[in-house]
Write an enzyme that holds these catalytic residues in place. Structure first.
Site, PDB file in Angstrom:
ATOM      1  N   TYR A 155      44.168  56.684 -20.814  1.00  0.00           N
ATOM      2  CA  TYR A 155      44.509  55.886 -19.488  1.00  0.00           C
ATOM      3  C   TYR A 155      43.939  54.454 -19.569  1.00  0.00           C
ATOM      4  CZ  TYR A 155      44.426  55.284 -14.328  1.00  0.00           C
ATOM      5  OH  TYR A 155      44.684  54.729 -13.012  1.00  0.00           O
ATOM      6  N   LYS A 159      45.571  50.765 -19.283  1.00  0.00           N
ATOM      7  CA  LYS A 159      45.247  49.796 -17.970  1.00  0.00           C
ATOM      8  C   LYS A 159      44.752  48.687 -18.721  1.00  0.00           C
ATOM      9  CE  LYS A 159      46.755  52.380 -14.839  1.00  0.00           C
ATOM     10  NZ  LYS A 159      48.145  52.009 -14.051  1.00  0.00           N
TER      11      LYS A 159
END
Ligand SMILES: NC(=O)c1ccc[n+]([C@@H]2O[C@H](COP(=O)([O-])OP(=O)(O)OC[C@H]3O[C@@H](n4cnc5c(N)ncnc54)[C@H](O)[C@@H]3O)[C@@H](O)[C@H]2O)c1
Length: 247
Positions: A155, A159
């Site tokens: 993740y 990002k």
């Protein structure tokens, strides 16, 4: 309010959560809104709620990690409304686990939706925006993309990548009158974060100077600002909405 009157806004992953609040906020500010998501029933409901407020809205089912689906979504937007003024790349997922236990699929799925999906949407929307020489793109990143996090290698990489994409797209598209910015939320109360244990939530609270979690509306307010005329001289920027967590 009519800040976005006659503007066409597309928000990915807007059936629920932060995306839904962003979509409703644009509608509240006068925009025609394309609600897009993999979740059809909830997406249709969001679009219906917007129409009931007296605004134009359609739901387009789209998996952002599929480039054909994405091209179809942009084509449907332009067919219906003639243009696209604002794209919000909000669709995102988590598959949290420590790196040594992370399966190839956990890595690929998160990167495919959170990063590749944003690239596909940006590429397709930019082609339309370039014709009009105006537009704005807002990417929903995360503070985790700036600071990393235990159990979120996939993740946080997605990002952080989204911030790189934001800056490169901002440089490429600036000569065409298109701005590209990112919002990096901290801990926002949604279904995504409801999964976390009370213990993890208490640990987060201790490192948030404002000592509370954010609401989806806090993120939406920043997105609307970045997509508005008030932010016309801002591009390639990342604004944290995190209660001071990562200052
Ligand atoms: N909640 C937080 O604390 C927080 C913090 C930082 C960043 N974010 C980011 O904000 C965004 C929204 O998160 P949320 O908390 O509202 O999560 P959520 O899970 O409630 O909403 C995400 C939406 O994206 C949709 N989606 C998932 N995969 C998709 C795909 N392949 N194609 C299209 N849509 C897809 C889901 O169906 C859902 O409607 C995400 O990008 C997330 O990473 C959230």
């Amino acid at each position: 309010m009519s800040r976005f009157k006659e503007k066409v806004v597309l928000v990915t992953g807007s059936s629920r959560g932060i995306g839904k609040v962003i979509a409703m906020s644009f509608a509240d500010a006068g925009a025609a809104v394309v609600v897009s998501d993999v979740l059809a029933e909830e997406g249709e409901k969001t679009a219906r709620e917007i129409r009931e407020l007296g605004n134009q809205s359609i739901f387009v089912q789209c998996d952002v990690s599929d480039s054909q689906d994405v091209n179809g979504m942009i084509a449907k937007t332009v067919d219906k409304f003639g243009k696209i003024d604002v794209l919000v790349n909000n669709a995102g997922i988590t598959r949290d686990t420590l790196m040594i236990r992370m399966k190839d699929e956990d890595w690929e799925k998160v990167l495919n939706i959170n990063l590749k999906g944003a690239f596909y949407c940006t590429r397709a929307a930019a082609k339309e925006m370039m014709k009009k020489r105006t537009g704005s793109i807002v990417n929903i990143s995360s503070v985790v993309g700036l600071m990393g996090n235990l159990g979120q290698a996939n993740y946080s990489a997605s990002k952080a990548g989204l911030i790189g994409l934001t800056k490169s797209a901002a440089k490429e598209l600036a000569p065409r009158g298109i701005t590209v910015n990112a919002v990096a939320p901290g801990f926002i109360e949604t279904e995504m974060t409801q999964k976390l244990s009370e213990q993890v939530k208490e640990t987060y609270k201790k490192v948030i100077p404002l000592n509370c979690f954010g609401a989806p509306q806090d993120v939406a307010n920043t997105v609307l600002f970045l997509a508005s005329e008030n932010a016309k001289y801002i591009t390639g920027e990342v604004i944290r909405v995190d209660g001071g967590m990562r200052m």
